[in-house]
Design an enzyme around this catalytic site. Structure first.
Site, PDB file in Angstrom:
ATOM      1  N   ARG A  51       0.952  -0.697   0.166  1.00  0.00           N
ATOM      2  CA  ARG A  51      -0.182  -0.434   0.042  1.00  0.00           C
ATOM      3  C   ARG A  51       1.220   1.667   0.450  1.00  0.00           C
ATOM      4  NH1 ARG A  51      -2.704  -3.548   1.237  1.00  0.00           N
ATOM      5  NH2 ARG A  51      -0.537  -4.663   2.664  1.00  0.00           N
ATOM      6  N   THR A  52       1.612   1.002   0.514  1.00  0.00           N
ATOM      7  CA  THR A  52       2.295   2.527   1.001  1.00  0.00           C
ATOM      8  C   THR A  52       3.137   2.955   0.304  1.00  0.00           C
ATOM      9  OG1 THR A  52       2.574   2.269   3.452  1.00  0.00           O
ATOM     10  CG2 THR A  52       3.682   3.958   3.366  1.00  0.00           C
ATOM     11  N   LYS A  80      25.453  -3.613  -0.955  1.00  0.00           N
ATOM     12  CA  LYS A  80      26.652  -3.151  -0.611  1.00  0.00           C
ATOM     13  C   LYS A  80      26.952  -2.332   0.556  1.00  0.00           C
ATOM     14  CE  LYS A  80      26.414  -2.222  -5.250  1.00  0.00           C
ATOM     15  NZ  LYS A  80      26.758  -1.551  -5.926  1.00  0.00           N
ATOM     16  N   ARG A 101      11.227   4.222   3.703  1.00  0.00           N
ATOM     17  CA  ARG A 101      10.636   2.563   4.407  1.00  0.00           C
ATOM     18  C   ARG A 101      12.235   2.125   5.225  1.00  0.00           C
ATOM     19  NH1 ARG A 101       5.888  -1.260   4.623  1.00  0.00           N
ATOM     20  NH2 ARG A 101       4.845   0.713   4.867  1.00  0.00           N
ATOM     21  N   HIS A 129       5.030   5.532  11.995  1.00  0.00           N
ATOM     22  CA  HIS A 129       4.651   5.491  10.318  1.00  0.00           C
ATOM     23  C   HIS A 129       3.596   6.419   9.915  1.00  0.00           C
ATOM     24  CE1 HIS A 129       3.173   4.082   6.381  1.00  0.00           C
ATOM     25  NE2 HIS A 129       2.792   2.815   7.135  1.00  0.00           N
TER      26      HIS A 129
HETATM   27  N1   CP Z   1      -0.424  -0.111   5.508  1.00  0.00           N
HETATM   28  C1   CP Z   1       1.032  -0.151   5.223  1.00  0.00           C
HETATM   29  O1   CP Z   1       1.920   0.424   5.636  1.00  0.00           O
HETATM   30  O2   CP Z   1       0.553  -1.449   4.608  1.00  0.00           O
HETATM   31  P1   CP Z   1       2.241  -1.667   3.426  1.00  0.00           P
HETATM   32  O3   CP Z   1       3.241  -2.119   4.580  1.00  0.00           O
HETATM   33  O4   CP Z   1       1.394  -2.408   2.851  1.00  0.00           O
HETATM   34  O5   CP Z   1       2.624  -0.351   3.340  1.00  0.00           O
END
Ligand code: CP
Length: 305
Positions: A51-52, A80, A101, A129
């Site tokens: 999703r993100t 590396k 991320r 998040h």
């Molecule tokens: N909600 C969320 O962070 O989903 P993903 O891990 O798929 O990005």
């Protein structure tokens, strides 16, 4: 230049404006279709995501921009031994904005300190998040009509669940929000959140273990997955992973207008039979994630339409 590392990086007034913009984007997508012409977003994902990452990419494409990036540490020069600091210095000359991320808490903050483009924290370990929180706020506000005067239940892995940590930080700033923290003893919300956020601000909250004991009083129920990737041993994960399963029977105890949210991915914690219940809004929530990320990109790039 602004970054988004924590949900607190925006004031409540700024958040309201951002959510208003997201609602306008939802209603009038064509108005924004060229807003990011010739702009690029880099999505640097050192951890798995559906999703993100894809909603950031969809957001930039919907705005008429382009995307570049990597979807795993193994396919970048992190494999590396390259540091996040060096990577972001380089990405700063390739893109206009970056969503990152990383499994380590604080990685996005480190990136922001070395970056010459806006950095968005797309999840840093078990810490925060914030763009999921923007998604959650937009969902609740759009479907409930308010962010104040609600009782919200947060259920599941409250220890490692970064979406929960960010959401608590954000919601305590609204009037009369009450929290019911539903978890097994081992997965309680971290002490620093209880002490420094909830108790320090005099927020009404309680902790319970059984979902059935709390579900009837909730305006919104935020289910979460047990975070397998953050456990130190598999035995503990297996013991706890199916502690909560929301099914039709438990939903009979809930209010008729209770929202069921989940940041997704779901494993077993919401039975598939719940998906058709009108209170289940988790797939709509994922859709709101695109609108709010479009609004965030425009805001951080200071583009007015
Ligand atoms: N909600 C969320 O962070 O989903 P993903 O891990 O798929 O990005």
């Amino acid at each position: 230049m602004r970054h988004l590392i924590s949900p607190l990086d925006f004031s409540v007034e700024e958040l309201d404006k951002l959510l208003d913009l997201a609602n306008d984007i939802e209603k009038n997508p064509d108005k924004y279709a060229k807003a990011c012409d010739r702009k690029k977003i880099a999505t640097c994902f050192y951890e798995p995501s559906t999703r993100t990452r894809l909603s950031f990419e969809a957001a930039m494409l919907n705005l008429g921009g382009s995307v570049l990036g990597f979807a795993g540490a193994d396919s970048s020069s992190a494999a590396k031994g390259e540091s996040v600091s060096d990577t972001i210095r380089v990405i700063s000359s390739y893109a206009d904005i970056c969503a990152i991320r990383h499994p380590k808490e604080g990685a996005a903050l480190v990136a922001a300190s070395k970056s010459t483009i806006p950095v968005i924290n797309a999840g840093d370990g078990g810490h925060q998040h914030p763009t999921q929180t923007l998604t959650d706020l937009l969902t609740i506000r759009s479907l409930k009509g308010r962010l104040d005067n609600i009782t919200i239940g947060l259920c599941g892995d409250l220890k490692f669940g970064r979406t929960v940590h960010s959401l608590i930080h954000a919601l305590v700033r609204y009037e009369n929000v009450k929290f019911v923290l539903i978890s097994p003893e081992e997965l309680r919300v971290p002490e620093y959140i209880r002490e420094d956020v909830l108790k320090a601000k005099g927020i009404e909250y309680k902790e319970v273990e059984r979902l059935e004991d709390a579900i009837g009083e909730l305006d919104a129920l935020y289910m979460t997955r047990v975070q397998r990737e953050r456990f130190f041993n598999e035995e503990d994960y297996i013991r706890l992973k199916d502690f909560y399963v929301l099914n039709k029977e438990k939903l009979e105890l809930a209010k008729d207008d209770m929202l069921i949210l989940h940041p997704l991915p779901r494993v077993n914690e919401i039975a598939v039979e719940v998906d058709d219940d009108p209170r289940a809004v988790y797939f709509k929530q994922a859709q709101y994630g695109v609108y709010v990320r479009m609004a965030l990109i425009l805001t951080l790039l200071e583009i007015e339409v």
